[in-house]
Enzyme design. Structure first.
Site, short mmCIF file in Angstrom:
data_model
loop_
_atom_site.label_atom_id
_atom_site.label_comp_id
_atom_site.label_asym_id
_atom_site.label_seq_id
_atom_site.Cartn_x
_atom_site.Cartn_y
_atom_site.Cartn_z
N GLY A 55 -5.44 -11.29 -6.89
CA GLY A 55 -6.00 -10.01 -6.36
C GLY A 55 -5.20 -8.90 -6.39
O GLY A 55 -5.21 -7.72 -5.70
N ASP A 107 -13.36 -2.41 -0.85
CA ASP A 107 -12.89 -3.56 -1.49
C ASP A 107 -13.94 -4.13 -2.69
O ASP A 107 -13.41 -4.79 -3.76
CB ASP A 107 -12.85 -4.70 -0.29
N LEU A 149 -8.77 -13.65 -4.59
CA LEU A 149 -8.80 -12.30 -3.73
C LEU A 149 -7.39 -12.22 -3.27
O LEU A 149 -6.97 -11.02 -2.97
CB LEU A 149 -9.84 -12.30 -2.84
N GLY A 206 -14.89 -12.61 6.10
CA GLY A 206 -14.93 -11.15 5.91
C GLY A 206 -14.73 -10.89 4.37
O GLY A 206 -15.28 -10.13 3.95
N ALA A 244 -16.58 -17.92 3.27
CA ALA A 244 -17.63 -17.28 3.96
C ALA A 244 -17.14 -16.38 4.97
O ALA A 244 -17.96 -16.07 5.98
CB ALA A 244 -18.64 -18.13 4.48
N SER A 263 0.93 -1.18 0.02
CA SER A 263 -0.03 -0.08 0.05
C SER A 263 0.82 1.28 -0.06
O SER A 263 0.40 2.22 -0.69
CB SER A 263 -0.92 0.02 1.02
N THR A 272 -6.29 -3.09 7.12
CA THR A 272 -6.19 -4.29 7.00
C THR A 272 -6.29 -5.73 7.59
O THR A 272 -6.62 -5.07 8.97
CB THR A 272 -4.95 -4.61 5.82
N LYS A 326 -10.51 -4.98 10.09
CA LYS A 326 -11.47 -4.43 9.07
C LYS A 326 -12.96 -4.25 9.88
O LYS A 326 -13.62 -3.44 10.11
CB LYS A 326 -11.64 -5.17 7.85
N TYR A 365 -3.14 -12.71 -3.15
CA TYR A 365 -1.93 -12.15 -4.01
C TYR A 365 -0.70 -12.69 -3.44
O TYR A 365 -0.63 -12.44 -2.43
CB TYR A 365 -2.18 -10.84 -4.71
#
Ligand code: ATR
Length: 285
Positions: A246, A109, A222, A137, A135, A23, A68, A72, A224
């Site tokens: 992702g 997201d 999702l 977050g 299933a 980031s 992150t 979250k 990476y």
């Protein structure tokens, strides 16, 4: 002679662990590209220190935060004001700290995933049969924007069926959504398979039966990494038209946060290309 003092607006990503976060690099590239003067750093903040570190950051004049794993859900509880999409996800990845110290939470997201899939990769969701693995977050944050694109059907498969059932129930009013255990996937096939399980993080793969991906189908992880994930490799092995991780979602969710903070929308493709070049991968073929 008077010196002009220009304070630099401060931003950060909080998470734990945070060592390999991309980031700061992504936001530095956005700032350079749009001519914005900002300082964006990564801070290792475990859940039990989140509230205290957030207060310190705000007291020190911080303007915004990315949150992150594992913060979250906690960020959603802490934020005083929340957007509708953050409330549906029950998770916040972007905080805006007002000049009065008021903390507003958003979740970029889902928008990031959708933009990567539809704009960057050219995958039209409408009418597709979609399988969502996991299933937790990560799944919760993308169900609503996926259903908004009117897929034919969205099936959630999870190791713990009860968690998937609860999630499906929550979002049932928004579109065609159903639940299956991994073993019940045999004989079914899908146009798009999204991996939102934490399996990739430990190099594992959810148990997927043969023939689950339709010819010309797309696989999207999702997660990476610097190497293709186990799921991306699985997708390539079963003949996916596209099997990607992702990294594009990461850049797109960051661009959306940057826009919220700075009112400028950076170009994402050059940043995705650069990150792919640096890790020696071509995500878009
Ligand atoms: P996140 O917030 O990243 O989604 P989470 O809430 O802990 O993390 O959820 C992780 C998801 O990955 C869950 O769906 C989990 O399945 P369970 O609900 O049955 O625990 C799934 N998961 C983790 N490791 C997995 C593995 N090795 N194979 C399949 N699913 C896995």
């Amino acid at each position: 002679m008077k010196t002009l003092y220009m304070p630099i607006d401060r931003y950060a990503v909080f998470g734990h662990p945070i060592g390999h976060s991309k980031s700061p690099r992504i936001h530095a590239l956005f700032a350079q590209q749009t001519g914005q003067l900002i300082d964006y750093t990564a801070r290792d903040v475990p859940a039990d220190r989140f509230a205290e570190e957030l207060q310190k950051f705000s007291d020190g004049g911080g303007k915004g935060l990315s949150c992150t794993v594992p913060l979250k859900e906690m960020a959603w509880h802490i934020a005083q004001d929340k957007t509708e999409r953050a409330n549906r996800a029950k998770a916040v990845n972007t905080l805006v700290i007002g000049s009065n110290g008021k903390i507003c939470g958003d979740n970029t997201d889902g928008a990031g995933l959708l933009r990567d899939l539809t704009v960057n990769l050219g995958v039209s969701i409408s009418g597709l049969n979609i399988l969502l693995l996991g299933a937790g977050g990560a799944s919760r944050g993308i169900i609503d924007p996926l259903l908004a694109e009117k897929p034919e059907r969205l099936i959630i498969a999870n190791r713990t069926l009860a968690k998937a059932e609860k999630l499906a129930e929550e979002f049932s009013g928004l579109g065609s959504i159903a639940v299956l255990g991994f073993e019940a996937l045999t004989g079914k096939s899908f146009d798009l398979v999204l991996n939102a399980t934490a399996a990739s993080l430990s190099g594992d793969l959810p148990p997927l039966p043969e023939g689950i991906l339709n010819p010309g189908g797309v696989c999207y992880d999702l997660a990476y990494g610097n190497q293709p994930t186990a799921f991306v490799r699985w997708g390539l092995g079963v003949g996916a038209r596209l099997s990607v991780d992702g990294i594009g979602m990461l850049v797109e969710q960051a661009a959306e946060a940057f826009f919220i903070w700075r009112g400028k929308r950076p170009q994402t493709c050059p940043v995705i290309e650069l990150l792919n070049k640096e890790r020696g991968q071509a995500n878009y073929t």
